[in-house]
Design a protein around this motif. Structure first.
Motif, PDB file in Angstrom:
ATOM      1  N   PHE A   1      13.582 -37.508  47.233  1.00  0.00           N
ATOM      2  CA  PHE A   1      12.958 -38.819  47.201  1.00  0.00           C
ATOM      3  C   PHE A   1      13.707 -39.748  48.158  1.00  0.00           C
ATOM      4  O   PHE A   1      14.904 -39.562  48.407  1.00  0.00           O
ATOM      5  CB  PHE A   1      13.028 -39.438  45.805  1.00  0.00           C
ATOM      6  CG  PHE A   1      12.314 -38.666  44.735  1.00  0.00           C
ATOM      7  CD1 PHE A   1      11.055 -39.044  44.303  1.00  0.00           C
ATOM      8  CD2 PHE A   1      12.916 -37.563  44.124  1.00  0.00           C
ATOM      9  CE1 PHE A   1      10.394 -38.348  43.303  1.00  0.00           C
ATOM     10  CE2 PHE A   1      12.263 -36.863  43.125  1.00  0.00           C
ATOM     11  CZ  PHE A   1      10.997 -37.252  42.719  1.00  0.00           C
ATOM     12  N   ILE A   2      13.020 -40.757  48.668  1.00  0.00           N
ATOM     13  CA  ILE A   2      13.680 -41.831  49.406  1.00  0.00           C
ATOM     14  C   ILE A   2      13.180 -43.158  48.856  1.00  0.00           C
ATOM     15  O   ILE A   2      11.974 -43.345  48.659  1.00  0.00           O
ATOM     16  CB  ILE A   2      13.430 -41.729  50.927  1.00  0.00           C
ATOM     17  CG1 ILE A   2      14.171 -42.870  51.661  1.00  0.00           C
ATOM     18  CG2 ILE A   2      11.952 -41.708  51.271  1.00  0.00           C
ATOM     19  CD1 ILE A   2      14.171 -42.745  53.168  1.00  0.00           C
ATOM     20  N   LYS A   3      14.127 -44.053  48.562  1.00  0.00           N
ATOM     21  CA  LYS A   3      13.769 -45.345  47.968  1.00  0.00           C
ATOM     22  C   LYS A   3      14.717 -46.416  48.504  1.00  0.00           C
ATOM     23  O   LYS A   3      15.833 -46.108  48.944  1.00  0.00           O
ATOM     24  CB  LYS A   3      13.864 -45.284  46.440  1.00  0.00           C
ATOM     25  CG  LYS A   3      12.818 -44.390  45.789  1.00  0.00           C
ATOM     26  CD  LYS A   3      13.002 -44.319  44.293  1.00  0.00           C
ATOM     27  CE  LYS A   3      12.654 -45.621  43.590  1.00  0.00           C
ATOM     28  NZ  LYS A   3      11.204 -45.926  43.662  1.00  0.00           N
ATOM     29  N   PRO A   4      14.310 -47.688  48.459  1.00  0.00           N
ATOM     30  CA  PRO A   4      15.186 -48.778  48.895  1.00  0.00           C
ATOM     31  C   PRO A   4      16.409 -48.903  47.979  1.00  0.00           C
ATOM     32  O   PRO A   4      16.303 -48.753  46.756  1.00  0.00           O
ATOM     33  CB  PRO A   4      14.299 -50.018  48.790  1.00  0.00           C
ATOM     34  CG  PRO A   4      12.896 -49.496  48.762  1.00  0.00           C
ATOM     35  CD  PRO A   4      12.964 -48.165  48.087  1.00  0.00           C
TER      36      PRO A   4
ATOM     37  N   ILE B   1      17.389 -44.631  38.004  1.00  0.00           N
ATOM     38  CA  ILE B   1      16.710 -44.047  39.164  1.00  0.00           C
ATOM     39  C   ILE B   1      16.473 -42.556  39.019  1.00  0.00           C
ATOM     40  O   ILE B   1      15.802 -41.952  39.854  1.00  0.00           O
ATOM     41  CB  ILE B   1      17.514 -44.284  40.453  1.00  0.00           C
ATOM     42  CG1 ILE B   1      18.904 -43.649  40.335  1.00  0.00           C
ATOM     43  CG2 ILE B   1      17.623 -45.761  40.756  1.00  0.00           C
ATOM     44  CD1 ILE B   1      19.706 -43.692  41.609  1.00  0.00           C
TER      45      ILE B   1
ATOM     46  N   TYR C   1       7.329 -45.213  36.738  1.00  0.00           N
ATOM     47  CA  TYR C   1       8.229 -45.186  37.882  1.00  0.00           C
ATOM     48  C   TYR C   1       8.191 -43.864  38.647  1.00  0.00           C
ATOM     49  O   TYR C   1       8.938 -43.692  39.611  1.00  0.00           O
ATOM     50  CB  TYR C   1       9.656 -45.473  37.430  1.00  0.00           C
ATOM     51  CG  TYR C   1       9.827 -46.890  36.949  1.00  0.00           C
ATOM     52  CD1 TYR C   1       9.766 -47.960  37.827  1.00  0.00           C
ATOM     53  CD2 TYR C   1      10.019 -47.164  35.601  1.00  0.00           C
ATOM     54  CE1 TYR C   1       9.900 -49.265  37.379  1.00  0.00           C
ATOM     55  CE2 TYR C   1      10.161 -48.459  35.144  1.00  0.00           C
ATOM     56  CZ  TYR C   1      10.103 -49.506  36.046  1.00  0.00           C
ATOM     57  OH  TYR C   1      10.235 -50.787  35.594  1.00  0.00           O
TER      58      TYR C   1
ATOM     59  N   CYS D   1      12.601 -37.984  38.450  1.00  0.00           N
ATOM     60  CA  CYS D   1      12.730 -36.713  39.168  1.00  0.00           C
ATOM     61  C   CYS D   1      13.058 -35.541  38.262  1.00  0.00           C
ATOM     62  O   CYS D   1      13.365 -34.465  38.742  1.00  0.00           O
ATOM     63  CB  CYS D   1      13.780 -36.836  40.266  1.00  0.00           C
ATOM     64  SG  CYS D   1      15.435 -37.111  39.659  1.00  0.00           S
TER      65      CYS D   1
ATOM     66  N   THR E   1       7.408 -41.537  41.385  1.00  0.00           N
ATOM     67  CA  THR E   1       6.987 -41.770  42.758  1.00  0.00           C
ATOM     68  C   THR E   1       6.766 -40.444  43.456  1.00  0.00           C
ATOM     69  O   THR E   1       7.219 -39.404  43.008  1.00  0.00           O
ATOM     70  CB  THR E   1       8.037 -42.586  43.514  1.00  0.00           C
ATOM     71  OG1 THR E   1       9.278 -41.859  43.509  1.00  0.00           O
ATOM     72  CG2 THR E   1       8.257 -43.946  42.869  1.00  0.00           C
TER      73      THR E   1
ATOM     74  N   HIS F   1      18.462 -47.724  52.398  1.00  0.00           N
ATOM     75  CA  HIS F   1      17.737 -46.804  51.514  1.00  0.00           C
ATOM     76  C   HIS F   1      18.694 -45.739  50.971  1.00  0.00           C
ATOM     77  O   HIS F   1      19.833 -45.622  51.419  1.00  0.00           O
ATOM     78  CB  HIS F   1      16.586 -46.127  52.264  1.00  0.00           C
ATOM     79  CG  HIS F   1      15.507 -47.070  52.682  1.00  0.00           C
ATOM     80  ND1 HIS F   1      15.634 -47.900  53.789  1.00  0.00           N
ATOM     81  CD2 HIS F   1      14.286 -47.335  52.147  1.00  0.00           C
ATOM     82  CE1 HIS F   1      14.547 -48.626  53.914  1.00  0.00           C
ATOM     83  NE2 HIS F   1      13.711 -48.313  52.936  1.00  0.00           N
ATOM     84  N   TYR F   2      18.213 -44.995  50.007  1.00  0.00           N
ATOM     85  CA  TYR F   2      18.970 -43.844  49.545  1.00  0.00           C
ATOM     86  C   TYR F   2      18.045 -42.648  49.392  1.00  0.00           C
ATOM     87  O   TYR F   2      16.838 -42.779  49.149  1.00  0.00           O
ATOM     88  CB  TYR F   2      19.678 -44.122  48.212  1.00  0.00           C
ATOM     89  CG  TYR F   2      18.766 -44.330  47.022  1.00  0.00           C
ATOM     90  CD1 TYR F   2      18.296 -43.256  46.259  1.00  0.00           C
ATOM     91  CD2 TYR F   2      18.380 -45.613  46.632  1.00  0.00           C
ATOM     92  CE1 TYR F   2      17.468 -43.448  45.167  1.00  0.00           C
ATOM     93  CE2 TYR F   2      17.565 -45.818  45.536  1.00  0.00           C
ATOM     94  CZ  TYR F   2      17.115 -44.731  44.809  1.00  0.00           C
ATOM     95  OH  TYR F   2      16.291 -44.932  43.735  1.00  0.00           O
TER      96      TYR F   2
END
Length: 203
Positions: free
Chosen positions: A93-96, A4, A68, A8, A70, A170-171
């Motif tokens: 970032f925010i993602k599931p 993940i 990937y 970034c 985003t 989410h995180y």
């Protein structure tokens, strides 16, 4: 381990300007943060441009970054993009959470750091994953150093910090990039910025 962090580790990303001009707020997500007047919010165009500037360390890794990558919820730089050095930045970032839900944040961070070690030159974990509380939410923090490169042949000793903060399903992934040799106290500026961060417990 699901990777993940790869999306970034670039110099700039997207932000939406808010009112007042030095504050970002998204009431739908339940997040707000303020930046110093000397910093600047960045755009999606700059994010895509910097993807293109990434030095070809490993073609497969670059392809994965592009796949990937985003759009960040918010991002900011200290300098204009013409700055001829590693431009200090902060991105959120925010993602599931998906399959990561319920796992120890430190273990998630540790697994991702192991992936990064495979591709970056002069890689070193300066701060092993540790428990943190940010905006009253439990998460994990880590810091690494490495040598960042660009397609024009320049290289910059770099430092990246990560805050992994789960909330519900989410995180939030917060990343900050600075020169490895922080002689001007930029990382302290980033701490001051994070002190303004408010994440609502429920969106």
């Amino acid at each position: 381990m699901k990777t993940i962090f790869s999306f970034c580790l670039l110099a700039t990303s997207l932000s939406f300007l808010a009112d007042p001009p030095h504050q970002f707020e998204d009431t739908t997500i339940g997040l707000k943060i303020s930046k110093p007047a000397s910093w600047r919010f960045t755009s999606s165009e700059e994010h895509l441009e910097n993807l293109g500037k990434l030095k070809k360390i490993d073609e497969g890794f670059k392809d994965k970054l592009l796949k990937y990558s985003t759009t960040p919820l918010v991002a900011m730089n200290k300098y204009e993009e013409t700055f001829d050095d590693l431009n200090p930045h902060l991105k959120i970032f925010i993602k599931p959470l998906g399959e990561l839900k319920g796992q120890d944040p430190k273990e998630i961070v540790r697994g991702n750091l192991a992936e990064l070690e495979k591709v970056f030159k002069d890689y070193e974990v300066v701060q092993k994953p540790t428990d943190i509380v940010i905006s009253n939410l439990n998460g994990a923090y880590a810091r690494i150093t490495y040598t960042a490169g660009s397609q024009d042949g320049q290289s910059f000793p770099a430092c990246s910090e990560f805050w992994f903060v789960p909330r519900g399903n989410h995180y939030f992934l917060i990343s900050a990039g600075t020169p490895k040799d922080d002689t001007t106290g930029i990382r302290l500026e980033i701490r001051d910025i994070l002190d303004t961060l408010v994440i609502e417990p429920h969106p």
